[in-house]
Design a protein around this motif. Sequence first.
Motif, PDB file in Angstrom:
ATOM      1  N   ARG A  49       0.755  -1.124  -0.072  1.00  0.00           N
ATOM      2  CA  ARG A  49      -0.171  -0.037   0.023  1.00  0.00           C
ATOM      3  C   ARG A  49       0.894   1.447  -0.257  1.00  0.00           C
ATOM      4  NH1 ARG A  49      -0.437   2.246   4.971  1.00  0.00           N
ATOM      5  NH2 ARG A  49       0.164   1.140   6.737  1.00  0.00           N
ATOM      6  N   LEU A  50       2.270   1.062  -0.021  1.00  0.00           N
ATOM      7  CA  LEU A  50       3.251   2.282   0.017  1.00  0.00           C
ATOM      8  C   LEU A  50       3.655   2.423  -1.506  1.00  0.00           C
ATOM      9  CD1 LEU A  50       4.963   2.080   3.140  1.00  0.00           C
ATOM     10  CD2 LEU A  50       2.947   3.439   2.781  1.00  0.00           C
ATOM     11  N   GLY A  51       2.874   1.577  -2.671  1.00  0.00           N
ATOM     12  CA  GLY A  51       3.533   1.800  -4.007  1.00  0.00           C
ATOM     13  C   GLY A  51       3.417   2.933  -4.541  1.00  0.00           C
ATOM     14  N   GLY A  52       2.839   3.986  -4.182  1.00  0.00           N
ATOM     15  CA  GLY A  52       2.769   5.533  -4.820  1.00  0.00           C
ATOM     16  C   GLY A  52       3.579   6.444  -3.856  1.00  0.00           C
ATOM     17  N   ALA A  53       4.063   5.992  -2.873  1.00  0.00           N
ATOM     18  CA  ALA A  53       5.056   6.698  -2.198  1.00  0.00           C
ATOM     19  C   ALA A  53       6.324   6.870  -2.596  1.00  0.00           C
ATOM     20  CB  ALA A  53       5.173   6.516  -0.649  1.00  0.00           C
ATOM     21  N   ASP A  54       7.019   7.655  -3.103  1.00  0.00           N
ATOM     22  CA  ASP A  54       8.444   7.996  -3.561  1.00  0.00           C
ATOM     23  C   ASP A  54       9.596   7.792  -2.522  1.00  0.00           C
ATOM     24  OD1 ASP A  54       7.728   8.517  -6.401  1.00  0.00           O
ATOM     25  OD2 ASP A  54       7.010  10.213  -5.393  1.00  0.00           O
ATOM     26  N   VAL A  55       9.367   8.243  -1.181  1.00  0.00           N
ATOM     27  CA  VAL A  55      10.099   8.288  -0.041  1.00  0.00           C
ATOM     28  C   VAL A  55       9.313   8.033   0.913  1.00  0.00           C
ATOM     29  CG1 VAL A  55      11.826   9.624   1.174  1.00  0.00           C
ATOM     30  CG2 VAL A  55      11.581  10.083  -1.197  1.00  0.00           C
ATOM     31  N   VAL A  56       9.688   7.151   1.839  1.00  0.00           N
ATOM     32  CA  VAL A  56       9.167   6.966   3.198  1.00  0.00           C
ATOM     33  C   VAL A  56      10.029   7.055   4.375  1.00  0.00           C
ATOM     34  CG1 VAL A  56       7.923   5.099   4.560  1.00  0.00           C
ATOM     35  CG2 VAL A  56       7.327   5.133   1.913  1.00  0.00           C
ATOM     36  N   VAL A  57       9.559   7.636   5.394  1.00  0.00           N
ATOM     37  CA  VAL A  57      10.188   8.069   6.493  1.00  0.00           C
ATOM     38  C   VAL A  57       9.536   7.362   7.783  1.00  0.00           C
ATOM     39  CG1 VAL A  57      11.054   9.539   8.380  1.00  0.00           C
ATOM     40  CG2 VAL A  57      10.640  10.282   6.015  1.00  0.00           C
ATOM     41  N   ALA A  58      10.288   6.170   8.218  1.00  0.00           N
ATOM     42  CA  ALA A  58       9.680   5.408   9.517  1.00  0.00           C
ATOM     43  C   ALA A  58      10.571   5.250  10.570  1.00  0.00           C
ATOM     44  CB  ALA A  58       9.276   4.163   8.963  1.00  0.00           C
ATOM     45  N   ALA A  59      10.432   4.802  11.772  1.00  0.00           N
ATOM     46  CA  ALA A  59      11.136   4.458  12.812  1.00  0.00           C
ATOM     47  C   ALA A  59      12.075   3.232  12.272  1.00  0.00           C
ATOM     48  CB  ALA A  59      10.575   4.414  13.957  1.00  0.00           C
ATOM     49  N   ASP A  60      13.243   3.310  13.010  1.00  0.00           N
ATOM     50  CA  ASP A  60      14.014   1.892  12.779  1.00  0.00           C
ATOM     51  C   ASP A  60      13.512   0.779  13.481  1.00  0.00           C
ATOM     52  OD1 ASP A  60      15.967   0.113  12.342  1.00  0.00           O
ATOM     53  OD2 ASP A  60      17.611   1.101  13.459  1.00  0.00           O
ATOM     54  N   GLN A  61      13.075  -0.142  13.046  1.00  0.00           N
ATOM     55  CA  GLN A  61      12.348  -1.635  13.556  1.00  0.00           C
ATOM     56  C   GLN A  61      13.328  -2.416  13.770  1.00  0.00           C
ATOM     57  OE1 GLN A  61       8.501  -0.038  13.726  1.00  0.00           O
ATOM     58  NE2 GLN A  61       9.430  -1.749  14.671  1.00  0.00           N
ATOM     59  N   GLU A  62      14.642  -2.191  14.043  1.00  0.00           N
ATOM     60  CA  GLU A  62      15.840  -3.140  14.420  1.00  0.00           C
ATOM     61  C   GLU A  62      16.548  -2.840  15.519  1.00  0.00           C
ATOM     62  OE1 GLU A  62      16.952  -5.366  10.265  1.00  0.00           O
ATOM     63  OE2 GLU A  62      18.026  -3.660  10.650  1.00  0.00           O
ATOM     64  N   PHE A  63      16.835  -3.661  16.557  1.00  0.00           N
ATOM     65  CA  PHE A  63      17.870  -3.352  17.451  1.00  0.00           C
ATOM     66  C   PHE A  63      19.210  -3.955  17.097  1.00  0.00           C
ATOM     67  CE2 PHE A  63      20.133  -4.878  21.436  1.00  0.00           C
ATOM     68  CZ  PHE A  63      20.167  -3.773  22.006  1.00  0.00           C
ATOM     69  N   HIS A  64      20.330  -2.981  17.392  1.00  0.00           N
ATOM     70  CA  HIS A  64      21.334  -3.239  16.637  1.00  0.00           C
ATOM     71  C   HIS A  64      22.722  -3.592  17.939  1.00  0.00           C
ATOM     72  CE1 HIS A  64      20.368  -1.972  12.683  1.00  0.00           C
ATOM     73  NE2 HIS A  64      19.552  -1.145  13.276  1.00  0.00           N
ATOM     74  N   PRO A  65      22.737  -4.909  18.298  1.00  0.00           N
ATOM     75  CA  PRO A  65      23.529  -5.059  19.312  1.00  0.00           C
ATOM     76  C   PRO A  65      25.057  -4.939  18.620  1.00  0.00           C
ATOM     77  CG  PRO A  65      22.702  -7.059  18.428  1.00  0.00           C
ATOM     78  CD  PRO A  65      21.869  -5.974  17.915  1.00  0.00           C
ATOM     79  N   SER A  66      25.897  -4.715  19.505  1.00  0.00           N
ATOM     80  CA  SER A  66      27.178  -4.534  19.104  1.00  0.00           C
ATOM     81  C   SER A  66      27.939  -6.088  18.919  1.00  0.00           C
ATOM     82  CB  SER A  66      28.160  -3.979  20.164  1.00  0.00           C
ATOM     83  OG  SER A  66      28.074  -4.741  21.543  1.00  0.00           O
ATOM     84  N   GLY A  67      28.544  -5.964  17.642  1.00  0.00           N
ATOM     85  CA  GLY A  67      29.142  -7.213  16.900  1.00  0.00           C
ATOM     86  C   GLY A  67      28.065  -8.325  16.656  1.00  0.00           C
ATOM     87  N   ASP A  68      26.896  -8.027  16.458  1.00  0.00           N
ATOM     88  CA  ASP A  68      26.031  -9.073  16.104  1.00  0.00           C
ATOM     89  C   ASP A  68      25.021  -8.588  15.073  1.00  0.00           C
ATOM     90  OD1 ASP A  68      24.973 -11.686  16.321  1.00  0.00           O
ATOM     91  OD2 ASP A  68      24.314 -11.581  18.452  1.00  0.00           O
ATOM     92  N   LEU A  69      24.256  -9.546  14.678  1.00  0.00           N
ATOM     93  CA  LEU A  69      23.186  -9.126  13.659  1.00  0.00           C
ATOM     94  C   LEU A  69      22.295  -8.477  14.319  1.00  0.00           C
ATOM     95  CD1 LEU A  69      23.155 -12.579  11.592  1.00  0.00           C
ATOM     96  CD2 LEU A  69      24.225 -10.325  10.726  1.00  0.00           C
ATOM     97  N   PRO A  70      21.573  -7.439  13.511  1.00  0.00           N
ATOM     98  CA  PRO A  70      20.304  -6.797  13.858  1.00  0.00           C
ATOM     99  C   PRO A  70      19.211  -7.650  14.461  1.00  0.00           C
ATOM    100  CG  PRO A  70      21.065  -5.879  11.844  1.00  0.00           C
ATOM    101  CD  PRO A  70      21.808  -7.160  12.080  1.00  0.00           C
ATOM    102  N   VAL A  71      18.608  -7.347  15.385  1.00  0.00           N
ATOM    103  CA  VAL A  71      17.460  -8.000  16.075  1.00  0.00           C
ATOM    104  C   VAL A  71      16.021  -7.362  15.603  1.00  0.00           C
ATOM    105  CG1 VAL A  71      16.230  -9.061  18.066  1.00  0.00           C
ATOM    106  CG2 VAL A  71      18.766  -9.011  17.827  1.00  0.00           C
ATOM    107  N   ALA A  72      15.347  -7.972  15.060  1.00  0.00           N
ATOM    108  CA  ALA A  72      13.938  -7.295  14.381  1.00  0.00           C
ATOM    109  C   ALA A  72      12.992  -7.097  15.417  1.00  0.00           C
ATOM    110  CB  ALA A  72      13.234  -8.158  13.389  1.00  0.00           C
ATOM    111  N   LEU A  73      12.324  -5.671  15.616  1.00  0.00           N
ATOM    112  CA  LEU A  73      11.473  -5.428  16.296  1.00  0.00           C
ATOM    113  C   LEU A  73       9.953  -5.320  15.792  1.00  0.00           C
ATOM    114  CD1 LEU A  73      13.397  -2.317  17.989  1.00  0.00           C
ATOM    115  CD2 LEU A  73      13.223  -4.698  18.702  1.00  0.00           C
ATOM    116  N   PRO A  74       8.989  -6.170  16.395  1.00  0.00           N
ATOM    117  CA  PRO A  74       7.730  -6.408  15.680  1.00  0.00           C
ATOM    118  C   PRO A  74       6.985  -5.586  15.869  1.00  0.00           C
ATOM    119  CG  PRO A  74       8.241  -8.228  17.244  1.00  0.00           C
ATOM    120  CD  PRO A  74       9.224  -7.294  17.346  1.00  0.00           C
TER     121      PRO A  74
END
Length: 853
Positions: A49-74
Amino acid sequence: MLHLALRMAAHRVTALLAVACAVLGGAALITTTGVLAESGLRSQLPPGRLGGADVVVAADQEFHPSGDLPVALPERATVPGRLVERLAALPGVTDAVGDIGFPAALVDGRGPAVPAGGDPRTAGHGWSSTKLLADARVTGRAPSGAHEVAVGAGAGPAVGETVEVVANGRPAASYRVTALVDAPDADGVYFADATAAGLAGRDAGGAGPRAGTVDLVGLRVDEGAGDGAARGAGERVADAVRAEVAGTGLKVVTGADRGDAVAPGAGSARSLLILLAGSLGGIVLLITGFVVAGALGVTIAGQRRDLALMRAVGATPRQIRRLAAAQSTVVAAVALVPGVAAGYLLAGRFRELLADRGVLPAELPLTVGPLPALATLLLVVAAVQLSARCAAWRTSRMPATEAVAESRSEPRTPSRTRTGAGLLLMLGACALSAVPLLSRTALGASVTSIAGILAAIGLAMAGPALVRGAGEAAARRLRPGVAAPTWLALANVRAYALRLSGVVGPLAMGVVFVLTYTLTQTTVLAATSDDTRTGTLAQYELTAPALGGLSDGTLTAVREVPGVRAAAAARTTTVVWEYEELGEPAAESAPATILGPDARDVVDLGVTDGGLDRLTGATVAVSAEAARTRGAGLGERIRLVLGDGARVDARVVAVYDRGLGFGPVVLSRELAAGHTTTGLDQRALVRTDGTSAAEAGLSALAADRTGLAVAGTAPDAAGADAPPEVWINLALVVVLLGYLLLSIANKLVAATAQRRTEIAALRLVGTTPRQILAMMRREAAVVAAAALAAGLALSAVPLALLGQGFLGHPWPAGPAWLLPAVAATVVATAYLTVELPTRHALRTPPADGLRAA
């Protein structure tokens, strides 16, 4: 060297088929794992449903622990609503829309929810969100009043009709349909912007925890003269937006990245693919390496005479090893192409399984690129090269005369180094098996299958010495006058212990793998079900999935039903627990239950310290396992990242035992308020006096209220309540077992086919075909019995410790038919793969068999 390797391979086609099958299956499994891993890292959802938006601004939905892969925030994180006006003023921006989503559903006159399409938890939007749709066609006019809505063109109602709508937990109300919206992913209910903000609790003057916020901001830019100009304008606007929001933690996405902003759960799905590929990769590499090494061992053992003769005519040890490696690599190269292709197909089928089970969004595609094929090529070729050189090492290092003399027999004394290493590996596997006693978690249970496979590898290494010792012990107990086939079979066991252990080891690994992997899943499931069943005092639960959550007043109405003694609301979410491990910062994502103090009347978490009556404000309850391993005892403060990325400090007010059934942490309702996507409760747990009148009263309440459903809390005995991960793991067991059985069968066929010289020699000295068949059948019986005994012995310790740690008794939980099925499969495999090649060899005249050798 290559020409010579090709000529040798042409004369050993039957033996090399085992190598080809091992490589083909291994390549398919490794490629599948690689595709899943790459998809977890790079796959992207369509913009929807965002197919008509050229640019989208949203909050970061990931937690970034040091030295590890990001953790998704649902859980949906919000964006300040005042940002919409600031971004609308940027050059090149034609529209700036603050999009919000909240629970909404159409209902008919009798109460049941009518599907409006999309996720009912976020089906409600403001009218301005239609500007973000791609090529939207609107029939009618925009809703303007407080009781007007627009719906998707496929929802059913026509313009001008009156519909009943349940919005964000409020009672059903009448709305007039003013427009139909026809566009991809336009499903939902669209309210006037002011009405939507009020219903969602997002209006700037509101008092709710998310007042004055939006879910995301979508921007449309001036399209310019053509597509190229539009793309350039979009990038310029995106750069300007990034500069505007710098330092706020917000993300600016364009193009294919827009799909992630539609649903925060997409990141969780990709994280699951990475975790799945990681856990699967270790098992696949262990099994593939073991099977490939075993197949090459059998193949090169059949070529010892050829290699020894080359040593006798002047070939150096290095040339012998290079020749063995070159020959094996040629065969591997032929099998790699179909193996990699099969891996891509298998990955597609596996994605369908995950989507059918609700683990992955159906729209999330696989990323099909060359990296998995390249990784498979490198890993398989390295494994083949190493295994071939190791298999030819002894023959290449021996003096030429001794190598020729030994080419028709086996070493009289098994390698002490190999035997010692195998025994140490088995002892290490036994020590590793104790982990479930120390950690009653799914991660602790997963060690059981790893320990079993390591023990099976140790058995393969120490197998020749163990088989020779067992054969000699059995021979000493033979009675005089024993039948000739039996005597010959035991003589072969003693004289060819290396050959026999080469087929017993893979079969034993198959037994160990099936028993440990399957029974680990069923034992953890049984322990989890026992925790949940014992800890759930409520007999019923009420849910409203079609409405996105329970409506306001549901809990009060339930408590007024005659016979109801207690009722409490419950939700689930995800948190990231930050803690220190060995002095280093660590973080782990975990499911969390949201409860209030009243939950103590409907659930019994097995509280050992503190109490759920204190679960108010910034407080949590934690499992005893988490409290012990993370220093989170009663009264301690812990750091959590909630499902929307908010960081909180919470005080531990209770410690409980039933962590498997209820998760490692329970949040208070106040702590989670404003940090979930909907804010509505997912279910109400109800404890009654057990009378039929109470049950009838709850059923009547569910029938009278829109979208409400009542069900019992007792677990389904048929296994329908099993989490999707259980079925996924069992599917993996079937695939890996099929690979193991196919490879083992080919190895047994190759090993038997290589004995045609021995069979021909026995026939020339007077042994009848019937006696040879009897001898081979007895050997097959020895192989099957040894594999079953070894597999059961190696599985016994890990499974006993698993059962003791999770169930309180030294045996696992699982289906009673599993062991007989495994035994029948092993016996059938051993018998058929020996019987059929032997009959084929007996059809060849003895003299021809000797000449062919």
